[in-house]
Design an enzyme around this catalytic site. Structure first.
Site, PDB file in Angstrom:
ATOM      1  N   SER A 191       0.843  -1.195   0.000  1.00 27.95           N
ATOM      2  CA  SER A 191       0.000   0.000   0.000  1.00 27.95           C
ATOM      3  C   SER A 191       0.882   1.250   0.000  1.00 27.95           C
ATOM      4  O   SER A 191       2.072   1.162  -0.316  1.00 27.95           O
ATOM      5  CB  SER A 191      -0.945  -0.023   1.215  1.00 27.95           C
ATOM      6  OG  SER A 191      -1.921   0.971   1.105  1.00 27.95           O
ATOM      7  N   ASN A 192       0.319   2.387   0.335  1.00 27.04           N
ATOM      8  CA  ASN A 192       1.101   3.628   0.398  1.00 27.04           C
ATOM      9  C   ASN A 192       0.597   4.481   1.559  1.00 27.04           C
ATOM     10  O   ASN A 192      -0.317   4.087   2.278  1.00 27.04           O
ATOM     11  CB  ASN A 192       1.013   4.385  -0.937  1.00 27.04           C
ATOM     12  CG  ASN A 192      -0.412   4.715  -1.294  1.00 27.04           C
ATOM     13  OD1 ASN A 192      -1.093   5.442  -0.579  1.00 27.04           O
ATOM     14  ND2 ASN A 192      -0.910   4.155  -2.397  1.00 27.04           N
ATOM     15  N   HIS A 193       1.216   5.658   1.752  1.00 19.57           N
ATOM     16  CA  HIS A 193       0.945   6.465   2.951  1.00 19.57           C
ATOM     17  C   HIS A 193      -0.257   7.398   2.821  1.00 19.57           C
ATOM     18  O   HIS A 193      -0.458   8.251   3.686  1.00 19.57           O
ATOM     19  CB  HIS A 193       2.172   7.313   3.297  1.00 19.57           C
ATOM     20  CG  HIS A 193       3.334   6.493   3.755  1.00 19.57           C
ATOM     21  ND1 HIS A 193       3.320   5.801   4.932  1.00 19.57           N
ATOM     22  CD2 HIS A 193       4.542   6.255   3.184  1.00 19.57           C
ATOM     23  CE1 HIS A 193       4.467   5.163   5.077  1.00 19.57           C
ATOM     24  NE2 HIS A 193       5.229   5.420   4.030  1.00 19.57           N
ATOM     25  N   ALA A 195      -4.786   7.621  -4.159  1.00 19.28           N
ATOM     26  CA  ALA A 195      -3.419   7.194  -4.494  1.00 19.28           C
ATOM     27  C   ALA A 195      -3.508   5.702  -4.822  1.00 19.28           C
ATOM     28  O   ALA A 195      -3.311   4.847  -3.956  1.00 19.28           O
ATOM     29  CB  ALA A 195      -2.494   7.450  -3.323  1.00 19.28           C
TER      30      ALA A 195
END
Ligand code: CTP
Length: 403
Positions: free
Chosen positions: A209-211, A277
């Site tokens: 995943s991402n932030h 995102a």
């Protein structure tokens, strides 16, 4: 006098934050609103009806009738009279009763009779707020279309620190001004917003995943709703959920889920803002059961996900307005303009990772907006994500007017 002519029912319940209702009443009156205060009996322990009655310039109601004057405090009439109902502070008890549909005092009967938008500002100790019952009650109250304001984090009356403080009266008033504003430039428009990260499963317990926190997309969805739009928010697992129950929330997990959900809604949308995102790659063959260590290196085959925004750009009708985001580290403007063209967008919002306070997981953002026509570039200052959302929506509306 930004609330001039607005009729507001102010519900006050038994929480220590009830002392702030006096300031809240004063500020609402100062903005020109007409206020009718309805208190629960336990609120009397924290602030007197005389104080709120004097500040609101009207007798306060608590009981269904006032025998001394022979009047019935008609909750049905009160509910129909108001342009908005604000319950501040809302105790855990009142929140639970609203969620369950209880009607054992005038405030609850008035709430059930109200035809207007309802804004609820919880105030309680942190463990009460964090209790799963309260969390579930708040989710249920949001599903009725109400708005939840806060609570904020900070020092609580118990001396503990955490989430549970009532939002400050000044912020509540600003929120109401926005919500009740007559400027509904997006009335009748159907808007799709995507927000948050996506999670790409490696096996049943691990993911890539991402932030992204989802905060920018949520702020945009709320801003669009205040401007009168019918908003659907497709959101990956985020730290921030919308607090406005009028927004239709579709929770998703993976890029494939987000793609499927967005494509269903897009065909019928006037405006789409893709702030999510989305993962660009996903494991090709996620394992069905938890992968075990073997002592060797692990290779995961990553395959590209579908670019949702580009798919929308391909299908875009002349009547639709499509907005994308670009988070860049180098050659920011050039990359953003190329994305705008490649994905057939009407407008792109550029964040540069080089700007401190911009991008993921922060409460602020610094953006530059680039328009399709003549590629006008407008840089904005570093602002809170709510203010950035206002700038983006203002800009979008000005583009719609030009087209
Ligand atoms: N986006 C999308 N679906 C994807 C990837 C991105 O809808 N699978 C959208 C994002 O929501 C955002 C925009 O595309 O609005 C920009 O995403 P980004 O990943 O930065 O752009 P890319 O085209 O993937 O370019 P690059 O990775 O080269 O920066």
């Amino acid at each position: 006098m930004r609330l001039s002519g607005k009729k507001i029912l102010l519900g006050v319940t038994g929480s220590i934050a009830a002392y702030k209702s006096a300031e809240l009443t004063r500020l609402l009156i100062k903005e020109g609103a007409e206020i009718q205060v309805v208190m629960t009996k336990s609120a009397h322990d924290f602030v007197t009806p005389l104080t709120l009655g004097t500040l609101s310039k009207k007798p306060v109601f608590t009981e269904f009738s006032t025998p001394a004057s022979g009047t019935w405090n008609n909750h049905v009439e009160l509910g129909l009279w108001a342009d908005a109902m604000l319950i501040a502070p809302a105790s855990a008890n009142t929140i639970a009763k609203i969620a369950a549909g209880y009607c054992d005092n005038l405030l609850l009967a008035t709430y059930l009779s109200a035809k207007c938008r309802v804004f609820i500002a919880p105030a309680m100790d942190l463990d009460m707020f964090a209790h799963p019952t309260t969390t579930q009650n708040i989710t249920r109250i949001l599903s009725f279309g109400n708005c939840i304001l806060g609570p904020e984090s900070g020092e609580l009356a118990s001396g503990l620190k955490g989430a549970g403080r009532m939002v400050e009266p000044e912020s509540i008033v600003e929120y109401l001004i926005k919500a009740l504003s007559p400027d509904k430039e997006l009335q009748g428009k159907k808007v799709l917003v995507s927000a948050g990260p996506t999670r790409e499963a490696i096996d049943p317990v691990r993911f890539i995943s991402n932030h992204s926190s989802g905060k920018m997309g949520v702020a945009l969805a709320e801003e669009m709703q205040w401007r009168g739009a019918e908003v659907t928010l497709v959101m990956g697992p985020s730290v921030k959920a919308p607090s406005n129950g009028a927004i239709k929330l579709i929770p998703v997990v993976s890029a494939a889920d987000m793609h499927a959900a967005c494509m269903k809604i897009y065909a019928d949308s006037d405006i789409a803002i893709m702030a999510a995102a989305v993962a660009d790659f996903t494991p090709g063959n996620p394992a069905d059961s938890k992968m075990k260590k073997t002592g060797n290196n692990l290779q995961i085959d990553l395959i590209p996900t579908t670019d949702i925004l580009a798919s929308m750009g391909n299908l875009k009708k002349d009547s639709q307005f499509l907005v994308g985001f670009a988070l860049e580290t180098d050659n920011e403007l050039q990359n953003a303009v190329s994305k705008l063209e490649r994905k057939n967008l009407d407008m792109i919002v550029l964040n540069s990772m080089k700007d401190s306070g911009a991008g993921f997981n922060s409460d602020t953002n610094k953006i530059t907006i680039i328009e399709k026509n003549n590629q006008t570039t407008t840089p904005y200052d570093l602002k809170s994500k709510q203010e950035v959302a206002t700038d983006i929506v203002d800009h979008l509306i000005s583009c719609l007017r030009k087209s």
